[in-house]
Design a protein around this motif. Structure first.
Motif, PDB file in Angstrom:
ATOM      1  N   PRO A 123      25.900 -11.555 -22.099  1.00 19.60           N
ATOM      2  CA  PRO A 123      27.018 -11.665 -23.039  1.00 19.60           C
ATOM      3  C   PRO A 123      26.984 -10.439 -23.956  1.00 19.60           C
ATOM      4  CG  PRO A 123      25.262 -13.201 -23.617  1.00 19.60           C
ATOM      5  CD  PRO A 123      24.872 -12.539 -22.335  1.00 19.60           C
ATOM      6  N   LEU A 124      28.044 -10.214 -24.720  1.00 17.33           N
ATOM      7  CA  LEU A 124      28.025  -9.113 -25.686  1.00 17.33           C
ATOM      8  C   LEU A 124      26.992  -9.439 -26.765  1.00 17.33           C
ATOM      9  CD1 LEU A 124      31.829  -8.341 -26.046  1.00 17.33           C
ATOM     10  CD2 LEU A 124      30.089  -6.957 -24.902  1.00 17.33           C
ATOM     11  N   ILE A 125      26.087  -8.502 -26.995  1.00 22.17           N
ATOM     12  CA  ILE A 125      25.002  -8.689 -27.952  1.00 22.17           C
ATOM     13  C   ILE A 125      25.333  -7.865 -29.197  1.00 22.17           C
ATOM     14  CG2 ILE A 125      22.517  -8.486 -28.331  1.00 22.17           C
ATOM     15  CD1 ILE A 125      22.347  -8.158 -25.173  1.00 22.17           C
ATOM     16  N   PRO A 126      25.549  -8.504 -30.351  1.00 22.75           N
ATOM     17  CA  PRO A 126      25.894  -7.763 -31.562  1.00 22.75           C
ATOM     18  C   PRO A 126      24.772  -6.810 -31.991  1.00 22.75           C
ATOM     19  CG  PRO A 126      26.177 -10.129 -31.882  1.00 22.75           C
ATOM     20  CD  PRO A 126      25.487  -9.935 -30.579  1.00 22.75           C
ATOM     21  N   ALA A 180      28.499  -3.603 -30.192  1.00 23.58           N
ATOM     22  CA  ALA A 180      27.789  -4.596 -29.385  1.00 23.58           C
ATOM     23  C   ALA A 180      27.233  -3.904 -28.150  1.00 23.58           C
ATOM     24  CB  ALA A 180      28.718  -5.731 -28.986  1.00 23.58           C
ATOM     25  N   MET A 181      26.327  -4.590 -27.464  1.00 22.14           N
ATOM     26  CA  MET A 181      25.747  -4.073 -26.226  1.00 22.14           C
ATOM     27  C   MET A 181      25.962  -5.091 -25.123  1.00 22.14           C
ATOM     28  SD  MET A 181      21.789  -3.113 -25.282  1.00 22.14           S
ATOM     29  CE  MET A 181      21.739  -1.659 -26.302  1.00 22.14           C
ATOM     30  N   LYS A 182      26.188  -4.587 -23.923  1.00 29.16           N
ATOM     31  CA  LYS A 182      26.259  -5.449 -22.746  1.00 29.16           C
ATOM     32  C   LYS A 182      25.302  -4.850 -21.722  1.00 29.16           C
ATOM     33  CE  LYS A 182      29.387  -7.899 -19.672  1.00 29.16           C
ATOM     34  NZ  LYS A 182      29.156  -9.287 -19.969  1.00 29.16           N
ATOM     35  N   ILE A 183      24.458  -5.690 -21.170  1.00 23.69           N
ATOM     36  CA  ILE A 183      23.432  -5.240 -20.230  1.00 23.69           C
ATOM     37  C   ILE A 183      23.766  -5.741 -18.836  1.00 23.69           C
ATOM     38  CG2 ILE A 183      20.968  -5.289 -19.677  1.00 23.69           C
ATOM     39  CD1 ILE A 183      20.548  -6.006 -22.706  1.00 23.69           C
ATOM     40  N   PHE A 184      23.647  -4.842 -17.873  1.00 23.03           N
ATOM     41  CA  PHE A 184      23.833  -5.183 -16.464  1.00 23.03           C
ATOM     42  C   PHE A 184      22.545  -4.858 -15.725  1.00 23.03           C
ATOM     43  CE2 PHE A 184      28.091  -4.422 -18.007  1.00 23.03           C
ATOM     44  CZ  PHE A 184      28.856  -5.387 -17.379  1.00 23.03           C
ATOM     45  N   TRP A 185      22.359  -5.500 -14.580  1.00 22.73           N
ATOM     46  CA  TRP A 185      21.196  -5.234 -13.744  1.00 22.73           C
ATOM     47  C   TRP A 185      21.683  -4.818 -12.366  1.00 22.73           C
ATOM     48  CZ3 TRP A 185      21.570  -8.903 -17.463  1.00 22.73           C
ATOM     49  CH2 TRP A 185      20.597  -8.877 -18.455  1.00 22.73           C
ATOM     50  N   GLY A 186      21.185  -3.688 -11.871  1.00 22.40           N
ATOM     51  CA  GLY A 186      21.581  -3.217 -10.547  1.00 22.40           C
ATOM     52  C   GLY A 186      21.776  -1.715 -10.507  1.00 22.40           C
ATOM     53  N   ASP A 187      22.600  -1.258  -9.578  1.00 21.33           N
ATOM     54  CA  ASP A 187      22.880   0.160  -9.393  1.00 21.33           C
ATOM     55  C   ASP A 187      23.811   0.634 -10.509  1.00 21.33           C
ATOM     56  OD1 ASP A 187      24.212   2.591  -8.618  1.00 21.33           O
ATOM     57  OD2 ASP A 187      23.551   2.239  -6.564  1.00 21.33           O
ATOM     58  N   ASP A 243      37.962   0.211 -34.119  1.00 15.55           N
ATOM     59  CA  ASP A 243      37.628   0.130 -32.688  1.00 15.55           C
ATOM     60  C   ASP A 243      36.442  -0.805 -32.466  1.00 15.55           C
ATOM     61  OD1 ASP A 243      39.580   1.967 -31.979  1.00 15.55           O
ATOM     62  OD2 ASP A 243      38.193   3.651 -31.793  1.00 15.55           O
ATOM     63  N   HIS A 244      36.266  -1.178 -31.213  1.00 18.11           N
ATOM     64  CA  HIS A 244      35.049  -1.852 -30.776  1.00 18.11           C
ATOM     65  C   HIS A 244      34.244  -0.819 -29.983  1.00 18.11           C
ATOM     66  CE1 HIS A 244      37.382  -5.423 -31.718  1.00 18.11           C
ATOM     67  NE2 HIS A 244      36.295  -6.152 -31.588  1.00 18.11           N
ATOM     68  N   LEU A 245      32.970  -0.688 -30.293  1.00 12.42           N
ATOM     69  CA  LEU A 245      32.084   0.221 -29.568  1.00 12.42           C
ATOM     70  C   LEU A 245      31.106  -0.633 -28.782  1.00 12.42           C
ATOM     71  CD1 LEU A 245      30.950   3.046 -28.930  1.00 12.42           C
ATOM     72  CD2 LEU A 245      29.574   2.857 -31.007  1.00 12.42           C
ATOM     73  N   ILE A 246      31.190  -0.528 -27.455  1.00 16.41           N
ATOM     74  CA  ILE A 246      30.330  -1.328 -26.583  1.00 16.41           C
ATOM     75  C   ILE A 246      29.349  -0.398 -25.877  1.00 16.41           C
ATOM     76  CG2 ILE A 246      30.209  -2.981 -24.681  1.00 16.41           C
ATOM     77  CD1 ILE A 246      31.833  -4.009 -27.104  1.00 16.41           C
ATOM     78  N   LEU A 247      28.064  -0.609 -26.114  1.00 15.30           N
ATOM     79  CA  LEU A 247      27.039   0.137 -25.393  1.00 15.30           C
ATOM     80  C   LEU A 247      26.805  -0.576 -24.075  1.00 15.30           C
ATOM     81  CD1 LEU A 247      24.465   0.725 -28.260  1.00 15.30           C
ATOM     82  CD2 LEU A 247      26.434   2.108 -27.631  1.00 15.30           C
ATOM     83  N   VAL A 248      26.885   0.159 -22.982  1.00 19.28           N
ATOM     84  CA  VAL A 248      26.676  -0.424 -21.663  1.00 19.28           C
ATOM     85  C   VAL A 248      25.338   0.086 -21.150  1.00 19.28           C
ATOM     86  CG1 VAL A 248      27.588  -0.704 -19.334  1.00 19.28           C
ATOM     87  CG2 VAL A 248      29.165  -0.438 -21.258  1.00 19.28           C
ATOM     88  N   ASN A 249      24.409  -0.837 -20.957  1.00 21.48           N
ATOM     89  CA  ASN A 249      23.072  -0.497 -20.482  1.00 21.48           C
ATOM     90  C   ASN A 249      22.876  -1.117 -19.104  1.00 21.48           C
ATOM     91  OD1 ASN A 249      20.003  -1.665 -20.386  1.00 21.48           O
ATOM     92  ND2 ASN A 249      20.068   0.344 -21.353  1.00 21.48           N
ATOM     93  N   VAL A 250      22.426  -0.300 -18.152  1.00 28.19           N
ATOM     94  CA  VAL A 250      22.181  -0.810 -16.802  1.00 28.19           C
ATOM     95  C   VAL A 250      20.699  -0.653 -16.498  1.00 28.19           C
ATOM     96  CG1 VAL A 250      22.759  -0.649 -14.354  1.00 28.19           C
ATOM     97  CG2 VAL A 250      24.501  -0.128 -16.070  1.00 28.19           C
TER      98      VAL A 250
END
Length: 164
Positions: A60-63, A100-107, A33-40
């Motif tokens: 972008p996806l950050i390893p 990997a991690m993907k970071i978003f900014w906002g609500d 699987d791919h495990l993606i951490l989503v941080n806002v």
């Protein structure tokens, strides 16, 4: 990532997000699987730099190897704790998965729903802080919103009464 499962876990490095991560690793994530951490992160708390480039679409996806590096983590404004990094290192090795991690900014409500569609995620695991009825009415529940508006299966891992 076509044909492969992409498991998302919402993380803010709090006790309840670590519990959700542990639950996902033990119950959902399988070999390959791919495990993606989503941080806002809240809008307006970042300085000039890379973050402004990705405000609309997220980073972008950050390893794992990159966001484990304190210099790179600081550049993105995240502070992964040693316990979370240890969980991720172990699962990456033992189950041979991509992390990997993907970071978003906002609500967080909106950005987690966007992440489901944009990454795209096969499913999302999110922690629940267990706000009381009054706080939940005033602040709203991120997990409830994502369960009701997300376009993939969403699992909410509840914080126990005596935890964090």
């Amino acid at each position: 990532m076509e044909g492969e499962r992409v498991i998302g876990v919402a993380v803010d490095f709090s006790a309840c997000s670590k519990k959700a991560l542990r639950w996902a690793v033990e119950n959902v994530v399988h070999s390959g699987d791919h495990l993606i951490l989503v941080n806002v992160q809240s809008e307006g708390l970042y300085e000039e730099g890379e973050m402004q480039l990705w405000e609309a679409t997220g980073s972008p996806l950050i390893p794992l190897s990159e966001f484990s590096d304190p210099v790179i983590a600081k550049k993105y404004g995240v502070k992964p704790d040693p316990e979370t990094l240890d969980i991720l290192d172990c699962v990456a090795r033992q189950k041979e998965i991509v992390v990997a991690m993907k970071i978003f900014w906002g609500d967080p409500r909106d950005k987690l729903c966007e992440a489901i569609d944009n990454i795209p995620l096969s499913c999302l695991v999110i922690g629940n802080r267990g706000l009381g009825k009054i706080k939940r009415a005033i602040l709203g529940s991120v997990s409830s919103y994502v369960v009701n508006n997300g376009t993939c299966p969403v699992t909410v891992v509840k914080q126990g009464e005596h935890e964090g």
